[in-house]
Design a protein around this motif. Structure first.
Motif, PDB file in Angstrom:
ATOM      1  N   LYS A   9      -9.610  -8.842  -4.378  1.00  0.00           N
ATOM      2  CA  LYS A   9     -10.462  -9.877  -5.091  1.00  0.00           C
ATOM      3  C   LYS A   9     -10.877  -9.418  -6.398  1.00  0.00           C
ATOM      4  O   LYS A   9     -11.777  -9.989  -7.222  1.00  0.00           O
ATOM      5  CB  LYS A   9     -11.891 -10.038  -4.295  1.00  0.00           C
ATOM      6  N   GLY A  10     -10.457  -8.106  -6.770  1.00  0.00           N
ATOM      7  CA  GLY A  10     -10.863  -7.451  -7.906  1.00  0.00           C
ATOM      8  C   GLY A  10     -10.486  -8.108  -9.114  1.00  0.00           C
ATOM      9  O   GLY A  10      -9.318  -8.914  -9.362  1.00  0.00           O
ATOM     10  N   GLY A  65       2.280  -2.757 -11.431  1.00  0.00           N
ATOM     11  CA  GLY A  65       1.624  -1.653 -11.294  1.00  0.00           C
ATOM     12  C   GLY A  65       0.437  -1.781 -10.461  1.00  0.00           C
ATOM     13  O   GLY A  65       0.198  -2.869  -9.811  1.00  0.00           O
ATOM     14  N   SER A  66      -0.108  -0.665 -10.297  1.00  0.00           N
ATOM     15  CA  SER A  66      -1.339  -0.563  -9.290  1.00  0.00           C
ATOM     16  C   SER A  66      -2.536  -1.701  -9.618  1.00  0.00           C
ATOM     17  O   SER A  66      -2.642  -1.768 -10.980  1.00  0.00           O
ATOM     18  CB  SER A  66      -2.052   0.870  -9.320  1.00  0.00           C
ATOM     19  N   VAL A  67      -3.136  -2.266  -8.849  1.00  0.00           N
ATOM     20  CA  VAL A  67      -4.507  -2.888  -8.997  1.00  0.00           C
ATOM     21  C   VAL A  67      -5.559  -2.299  -8.444  1.00  0.00           C
ATOM     22  O   VAL A  67      -6.748  -2.862  -8.356  1.00  0.00           O
ATOM     23  CB  VAL A  67      -4.291  -4.503  -8.492  1.00  0.00           C
ATOM     24  N   GLY A  68      -5.290  -1.188  -7.716  1.00  0.00           N
ATOM     25  CA  GLY A  68      -6.492  -0.370  -7.205  1.00  0.00           C
ATOM     26  C   GLY A  68      -5.979   0.806  -6.289  1.00  0.00           C
ATOM     27  O   GLY A  68      -4.872   0.853  -6.088  1.00  0.00           O
ATOM     28  N   ASN A  69      -6.867   1.202  -5.735  1.00  0.00           N
ATOM     29  CA  ASN A  69      -6.593   2.595  -5.032  1.00  0.00           C
ATOM     30  C   ASN A  69      -7.740   2.597  -3.696  1.00  0.00           C
ATOM     31  O   ASN A  69      -8.728   2.586  -3.994  1.00  0.00           O
ATOM     32  CB  ASN A  69      -6.476   4.005  -5.702  1.00  0.00           C
ATOM     33  N   LEU A  70      -7.065   2.688  -2.564  1.00  0.00           N
ATOM     34  CA  LEU A  70      -7.760   2.653  -1.326  1.00  0.00           C
ATOM     35  C   LEU A  70      -8.708   3.824  -1.190  1.00  0.00           C
ATOM     36  O   LEU A  70      -9.735   3.743  -0.496  1.00  0.00           O
ATOM     37  CB  LEU A  70      -6.854   2.711  -0.090  1.00  0.00           C
ATOM     38  N   ARG A  71      -8.312   4.912  -1.820  1.00  0.00           N
ATOM     39  CA  ARG A  71      -9.446   6.048  -1.904  1.00  0.00           C
ATOM     40  C   ARG A  71     -10.920   5.745  -2.641  1.00  0.00           C
ATOM     41  O   ARG A  71     -11.756   6.605  -2.470  1.00  0.00           O
ATOM     42  CB  ARG A  71      -8.620   7.224  -2.590  1.00  0.00           C
ATOM     43  N   SER A 125     -12.351  -0.911  -1.144  1.00  0.00           N
ATOM     44  CA  SER A 125     -11.611  -1.268   0.228  1.00  0.00           C
ATOM     45  C   SER A 125     -10.538  -2.347  -0.427  1.00  0.00           C
ATOM     46  O   SER A 125     -10.671  -2.565  -1.287  1.00  0.00           O
ATOM     47  CB  SER A 125     -12.735  -2.165   0.953  1.00  0.00           C
ATOM     48  N   LEU A 126      -9.642  -2.432   0.715  1.00  0.00           N
ATOM     49  CA  LEU A 126      -8.526  -3.451   0.381  1.00  0.00           C
ATOM     50  C   LEU A 126      -9.209  -4.806  -0.050  1.00  0.00           C
ATOM     51  O   LEU A 126      -8.579  -5.384  -0.984  1.00  0.00           O
ATOM     52  CB  LEU A 126      -7.759  -3.513   1.348  1.00  0.00           C
ATOM     53  N   VAL A 140       0.887  -1.129   0.119  1.00  0.00           N
ATOM     54  CA  VAL A 140      -0.212  -0.127  -0.205  1.00  0.00           C
ATOM     55  C   VAL A 140       0.933   1.305  -0.039  1.00  0.00           C
ATOM     56  O   VAL A 140       1.777   1.407   0.925  1.00  0.00           O
ATOM     57  CB  VAL A 140      -0.926   0.133   1.190  1.00  0.00           C
ATOM     58  N   HIS A 141       0.824   2.116  -1.064  1.00  0.00           N
ATOM     59  CA  HIS A 141       1.517   3.239  -1.247  1.00  0.00           C
ATOM     60  C   HIS A 141       0.993   4.456  -0.610  1.00  0.00           C
ATOM     61  O   HIS A 141      -0.044   4.323  -0.308  1.00  0.00           O
ATOM     62  CB  HIS A 141       1.796   3.348  -2.651  1.00  0.00           C
ATOM     63  N   ALA A 142       1.567   5.290  -0.478  1.00  0.00           N
ATOM     64  CA  ALA A 142       1.166   6.777   0.362  1.00  0.00           C
ATOM     65  C   ALA A 142       0.134   7.269  -0.378  1.00  0.00           C
ATOM     66  O   ALA A 142      -0.761   7.980   0.311  1.00  0.00           O
ATOM     67  CB  ALA A 142       2.586   7.605   0.593  1.00  0.00           C
TER      68      ALA A 142
END
Length: 147
Positions: free
Chosen positions: A54-55, A39-45, A48-49, A26-28
């Motif tokens: 599971k995405g 690369g990214s698989v999603g953003n917590l903003r 949800s994790l 989890v990046h800042a």
């Protein structure tokens, strides 16, 4: 002796990598990745994790590795060697069992700590009650002797 990792995968080969099943970064800025190279698989903003893990993006990375058709980021990964999809499936299975086992141990430790706390509270309360009744008995005995 250090292992030299090949950047070229033969057709049907995959990376010897269980990170997408065992790690999460989890990046800042809220971005979530499954390893330090991908690369990214999603953003917590925005999710949800649990839903990110599971995405579709996370599932795609995992299934591509298991099919022997890793995406470009995994193909270029300098951190993991080559293997066959069947060997990777075996490693993933072991890693998932180990992860589950560690989670079970943590849950059992928490339950033991909770029960220890209850026992300590119970013993302290019992000791206080015994002390109070012992004091009452002592006072009664002292009072009877002085009469």
């Amino acid at each position: 002796m250090a292992t030299i990792l090949s950047s070229t995968l033969a057709p049907g080969e995959t990376r010897d990598c269980v990170d997408p099943w065992t790690n999460v970064f989890v990046h800042a800025d809220g971005e979530v990745t499954l390893c330090c190279w991908a690369g990214s698989v999603g953003n917590l903003r925005t999710a949800s994790l649990t839903s990110i893990l599971k995405g579709e993006s996370a599932q795609r990375i995992r299934s591509e590795l298991l099919r022997g058709e890793p995406g470009e980021e995994c193909r270029r990964c300098p951190a993991r060697g080559r293997t066959s999809p069947s060997k990777l499936r075996q490693r993933v299975s072991v890693a998932q069992r180990e992860t589950h086992f560690r989670a079970e141990i943590r849950a059992q430790r928490l339950e033991i700590e909770r029960l220890q706390g209850l026992l300590e509270k119970g013993f302290v309360g019992l000791w206080r009650r015994r002390t109070a009744s012992a004091k009452r008995a002592w006072r009664a005995i002292r009072g009877a002797k002085s009469s």
